[in-house]
Scaffold this motif. Structure first.
Motif, short mmCIF file in Angstrom:
data_model
loop_
_atom_site.label_atom_id
_atom_site.label_comp_id
_atom_site.label_asym_id
_atom_site.label_seq_id
_atom_site.Cartn_x
_atom_site.Cartn_y
_atom_site.Cartn_z
N TRP A 35 0.83 -1.20 0.00
CA TRP A 35 0.00 0.00 0.00
C TRP A 35 0.86 1.25 0.00
O TRP A 35 1.84 1.33 0.75
N HIS A 36 0.51 2.20 -0.86
CA HIS A 36 1.23 3.46 -0.92
C HIS A 36 0.33 4.54 -1.52
O HIS A 36 -0.67 4.23 -2.18
N ARG A 37 0.68 5.78 -1.25
CA ARG A 37 -0.03 6.94 -1.79
C ARG A 37 0.97 7.75 -2.62
O ARG A 37 2.08 8.04 -2.15
N GLU A 79 -4.04 6.26 -4.13
CA GLU A 79 -3.63 5.33 -3.08
C GLU A 79 -4.04 3.92 -3.50
O GLU A 79 -5.20 3.70 -3.87
N HIS A 80 -3.09 2.98 -3.46
CA HIS A 80 -3.40 1.62 -3.91
C HIS A 80 -2.29 0.64 -3.55
O HIS A 80 -1.22 1.03 -3.09
#
Length: 108
Positions: A35-37, A79-80
């Motif tokens: 997960w990261h933005r 974000e994904h």
């Protein structure tokens, strides 16, 4: 935070300067970015045909077909978690566009 038993994708930073950050993301089959933005606008250029899942906030997801050298653009804030479901290794180049300050004023 969600924990999985998927292998991590391998990011290799190729360029990182005051204007752009260019990263090659290498995925084994089933690997994920985690997960990261995205803090900056970015362009992705697939290096091969492939299929990815994008896990999104709120428990939704989408499946995407990637075509060799067909880029796409996204604005900052995405974000994904990206997962390779191509059935083989897959890679793409990510070009993050860093914000630029105002242009310098001309000398008087």
């Amino acid at each position: 935070m969600t924990f999985t038993c998927r292998p991590p994708a391998d990011p290799q930073v190729l360029i990182d300067n005051d204007k752009v950050k260019v990263t090659q993301w290498n995925f084994t089959d089933g690997a994920e970015t985690g997960w990261h933005r995205h803090g900056w606008d970015y362009v992705v250029v697939p290096l091969a045909d492939g299929k990815l899942i994008a896990e999104l906030p709120g428990g939704t997801s989408g499946e995407y077909e990637m075509k060799t050298h067909e880029p796409y653009f996204r604005q900052e804030g995405v974000e994904h978690n990206i997962i390779n479901i191509s059935g083989r290794d897959f890679a793409f180049i990510e070009i993050e566009i860093k914000p630029q300050g105002p242009p310098p004023k001309p000398a008087a």
